[in-house]
Design a protein around this motif. Structure first.
Motif, PDB file in Angstrom:
ATOM      1  N   SER A  19     102.114  -7.653 -47.084  1.00 46.68           N
ATOM      2  CA  SER A  19     102.824  -8.276 -48.461  1.00 46.68           C
ATOM      3  C   SER A  19     103.484  -9.707 -47.924  1.00 46.68           C
ATOM      4  O   SER A  19     103.425  -9.844 -46.734  1.00 46.68           O
ATOM      5  CB  SER A  19     104.232  -7.386 -48.448  1.00 46.68           C
ATOM      6  N   ILE A  20     103.933 -10.348 -48.763  1.00 46.12           N
ATOM      7  CA  ILE A  20     104.761 -11.323 -48.589  1.00 46.12           C
ATOM      8  C   ILE A  20     106.118 -11.303 -48.967  1.00 46.12           C
ATOM      9  O   ILE A  20     106.555 -10.586 -50.045  1.00 46.12           O
ATOM     10  CB  ILE A  20     104.232 -12.696 -49.325  1.00 46.12           C
ATOM     11  N   PHE A  21     107.211 -11.470 -48.183  1.00 47.49           N
ATOM     12  CA  PHE A  21     108.511 -11.434 -48.369  1.00 47.49           C
ATOM     13  C   PHE A  21     109.074 -12.790 -48.594  1.00 47.49           C
ATOM     14  O   PHE A  21     109.026 -13.513 -47.623  1.00 47.49           O
ATOM     15  CB  PHE A  21     109.394 -10.747 -47.294  1.00 47.49           C
ATOM     16  N   ARG A  22     109.804 -12.941 -49.556  1.00 47.16           N
ATOM     17  CA  ARG A  22     110.460 -14.243 -49.610  1.00 47.16           C
ATOM     18  C   ARG A  22     112.052 -13.983 -49.216  1.00 47.16           C
ATOM     19  O   ARG A  22     112.774 -13.451 -50.290  1.00 47.16           O
ATOM     20  CB  ARG A  22     110.444 -14.894 -50.914  1.00 47.16           C
ATOM     21  N   SER A  23     112.509 -14.538 -48.128  1.00 54.43           N
ATOM     22  CA  SER A  23     114.106 -14.207 -47.809  1.00 54.43           C
ATOM     23  C   SER A  23     114.791 -15.294 -47.910  1.00 54.43           C
ATOM     24  O   SER A  23     114.536 -16.423 -47.498  1.00 54.43           O
ATOM     25  CB  SER A  23     114.114 -13.667 -46.357  1.00 54.43           C
ATOM     26  N   THR A  24     116.026 -15.177 -48.715  1.00 50.83           N
ATOM     27  CA  THR A  24     117.183 -16.072 -48.687  1.00 50.83           C
ATOM     28  C   THR A  24     117.976 -15.797 -47.635  1.00 50.83           C
ATOM     29  O   THR A  24     118.590 -14.595 -47.488  1.00 50.83           O
ATOM     30  CB  THR A  24     117.870 -15.898 -50.160  1.00 50.83           C
ATOM     31  N   PRO A  25     118.503 -16.905 -47.006  1.00 51.41           N
ATOM     32  CA  PRO A  25     119.489 -16.636 -45.717  1.00 51.41           C
ATOM     33  C   PRO A  25     120.752 -16.395 -46.277  1.00 51.41           C
ATOM     34  O   PRO A  25     121.098 -16.941 -47.504  1.00 51.41           O
ATOM     35  CB  PRO A  25     119.261 -18.018 -45.217  1.00 51.41           C
ATOM     36  N   PRO A  26     121.375 -15.340 -45.501  1.00 56.63           N
ATOM     37  CA  PRO A  26     122.795 -15.068 -45.835  1.00 56.63           C
ATOM     38  C   PRO A  26     123.693 -16.075 -45.468  1.00 56.63           C
ATOM     39  O   PRO A  26     123.242 -16.983 -44.681  1.00 56.63           O
ATOM     40  CB  PRO A  26     123.324 -13.655 -45.189  1.00 56.63           C
ATOM     41  N   THR A  27     124.904 -16.237 -45.381  1.00 55.57           N
ATOM     42  CA  THR A  27     125.906 -17.050 -45.021  1.00 55.57           C
ATOM     43  C   THR A  27     126.345 -16.627 -43.621  1.00 55.57           C
ATOM     44  O   THR A  27     126.565 -15.455 -43.500  1.00 55.57           O
ATOM     45  CB  THR A  27     127.250 -17.145 -45.850  1.00 55.57           C
ATOM     46  N   TYR A  28     126.068 -17.499 -42.797  1.00 53.41           N
ATOM     47  CA  TYR A  28     126.436 -17.261 -41.252  1.00 53.41           C
ATOM     48  C   TYR A  28     127.999 -17.839 -41.048  1.00 53.41           C
ATOM     49  O   TYR A  28     128.402 -18.715 -41.661  1.00 53.41           O
ATOM     50  CB  TYR A  28     125.496 -17.775 -40.393  1.00 53.41           C
ATOM     51  N   GLY A  31     107.332 -22.095 -41.499  1.00 51.08           N
ATOM     52  CA  GLY A  31     107.548 -22.915 -40.456  1.00 51.08           C
ATOM     53  C   GLY A  31     108.959 -23.154 -40.038  1.00 51.08           C
ATOM     54  O   GLY A  31     109.528 -24.232 -39.640  1.00 51.08           O
ATOM     55  N   ARG A  32     109.882 -21.968 -40.096  1.00 45.74           N
ATOM     56  CA  ARG A  32     111.255 -22.083 -39.801  1.00 45.74           C
ATOM     57  C   ARG A  32     111.490 -20.838 -38.992  1.00 45.74           C
ATOM     58  O   ARG A  32     110.763 -19.942 -38.893  1.00 45.74           O
ATOM     59  CB  ARG A  32     112.113 -22.025 -41.084  1.00 45.74           C
ATOM     60  N   PRO A  33     112.798 -21.226 -37.980  1.00 43.35           N
ATOM     61  CA  PRO A  33     112.952 -19.976 -37.113  1.00 43.35           C
ATOM     62  C   PRO A  33     113.567 -18.815 -38.164  1.00 43.35           C
ATOM     63  O   PRO A  33     113.977 -19.092 -39.180  1.00 43.35           O
ATOM     64  CB  PRO A  33     114.117 -20.631 -36.544  1.00 43.35           C
ATOM     65  N   PHE A  34     113.675 -17.765 -37.640  1.00 43.53           N
ATOM     66  CA  PHE A  34     114.538 -16.721 -38.347  1.00 43.53           C
ATOM     67  C   PHE A  34     114.972 -15.748 -37.054  1.00 43.53           C
ATOM     68  O   PHE A  34     114.968 -16.019 -36.022  1.00 43.53           O
ATOM     69  CB  PHE A  34     113.425 -15.929 -39.249  1.00 43.53           C
ATOM     70  N   LEU A  35     115.984 -14.795 -37.528  1.00 44.68           N
ATOM     71  CA  LEU A  35     116.660 -14.013 -36.866  1.00 44.68           C
ATOM     72  C   LEU A  35     116.164 -12.686 -36.525  1.00 44.68           C
ATOM     73  O   LEU A  35     115.772 -12.095 -37.744  1.00 44.68           O
ATOM     74  CB  LEU A  35     118.405 -14.103 -37.109  1.00 44.68           C
ATOM     75  N   ALA A  90     117.051 -21.960 -44.794  1.00 48.34           N
ATOM     76  CA  ALA A  90     116.643 -22.133 -46.018  1.00 48.34           C
ATOM     77  C   ALA A  90     115.621 -20.906 -46.431  1.00 48.34           C
ATOM     78  O   ALA A  90     115.081 -20.150 -45.544  1.00 48.34           O
ATOM     79  CB  ALA A  90     115.651 -23.339 -46.175  1.00 48.34           C
ATOM     80  N   PRO A  91     115.470 -20.575 -47.633  1.00 47.28           N
ATOM     81  CA  PRO A  91     114.751 -19.566 -48.225  1.00 47.28           C
ATOM     82  C   PRO A  91     113.286 -19.621 -47.653  1.00 47.28           C
ATOM     83  O   PRO A  91     112.749 -20.800 -47.497  1.00 47.28           O
ATOM     84  CB  PRO A  91     114.528 -19.677 -49.666  1.00 47.28           C
ATOM     85  N   SER A  92     112.586 -18.701 -47.069  1.00 44.68           N
ATOM     86  CA  SER A  92     111.538 -18.654 -46.252  1.00 44.68           C
ATOM     87  C   SER A  92     110.480 -17.364 -46.269  1.00 44.68           C
ATOM     88  O   SER A  92     111.013 -16.365 -46.736  1.00 44.68           O
ATOM     89  CB  SER A  92     111.998 -18.577 -44.703  1.00 44.68           C
TER      90      SER A  92
END
Lengths: 166, 166
Positions: free
Chosen positions: A56-65, A87-91, A132-134
């Motif tokens: 699947s592909i997940f499109r994730s919007t970052p929460p506020t940190y 091409g972005r880091p994630f947690l 950013a959304p990734s």
């Protein structure tokens, strides 16, 4: 609230939770020299009880940190892999399999070229984008049965975003 | 030499060969609204004869274009998926399953957000990067048995790179 500060993701630090999917080790040269094959990077575990591998592909919007970690989940019948496509880091927020221990929750920052494969039963927070959304490629188990447990933390943990990439 | 000019990859045009892995259709909202799930995008077929799902990273160096297509291959026991990780387009050269027909070979240019899942038995050329060395996530079958047939074309086909992205 206890603060969670993500540390860099490495295969060694993540070994108790699963695999880091990255170009590591000695690749094999294939395709008449046009391709380096970093082969079989994760112990996918998807076929219990008639399950099948699904992508699947997940499109994730970052929460506020900083972000309050309140709920964690696990999949008792299968692994689950996340590979970044944007091409972005994630947690990655995880805790060892077994009885959930809020004191043992750890956070990692995955570099853009690093995916993870969470071993069956490993507690984890849902996928957390940064900046950013990734999009992420997700490899997990498809089946009709239930395969998710959730736990609500008595006291949330406060997840801080890492410093901007150095 | 017959010229092969790649055309844009679409799910419809590719349906006879397999799946296009992309954010298409109506996603499900999950993770308390933080994630859109484009679910189950490919018919992975990896478990024949005791095979298991494996994930690898291929780092592909583009050949010089125009490039002579001389050899094609197929995997009679499994599907094989390629998902671009480097944000660059790539080329997919395929022919229908069954008796190999050089006259039916087609080429597609996949956009950076498009992967492909080749159905079992579909003839294909090895993975072809464009413009620069590029990484791909590969989802295929791991097993000890042989799972690749090759065919050498009597007359090569000349694959042209597409015009630079418009």
């Amino acid at each position: 609230m206890r603060a969670l500060n993500p540390r860099p993701l490495t295969a060694e630090a993540f070994a108790r939770y699963g695999d880091v999917i990255e170009t590591r080790g000695a690749p094999r040269e294939i395709n008449y020299g046009h391709t380096l094959n970093y082969h079989d990077l994760a112990a996918l575990d998807l076929s219990a009880d008639g399950g099948r591998a699904a992508v699947s592909i997940f499109r994730s919007t970052p929460p506020t940190y900083p972000f309050a970690i309140r709920v964690m989940e696990r999949h008792p019948k299968s692994s689950q892999a996340f590979i970044p496509l944007s091409g972005r880091p994630f947690l990655v927020v995880v805790a060892q399999a077994g009885v959930f221990d809020a004191g043992a929750v750890e956070a990692f920052v995955a570099a853009p070229g690093q995916g993870v494969n969470l071993r069956k039963d490993v507690w984890h927070h849902f996928n957390l984008a940064l900046h950013a959304p990734s999009e992420f490629l997700v490899i997990d188990r498809d089946a009709a049965d239930d395969n998710t447990d959730e736990v609500t933390l008595r006291e949330p943990l406060l997840l801080h975003a890492p410093e901007p990439a150095s």
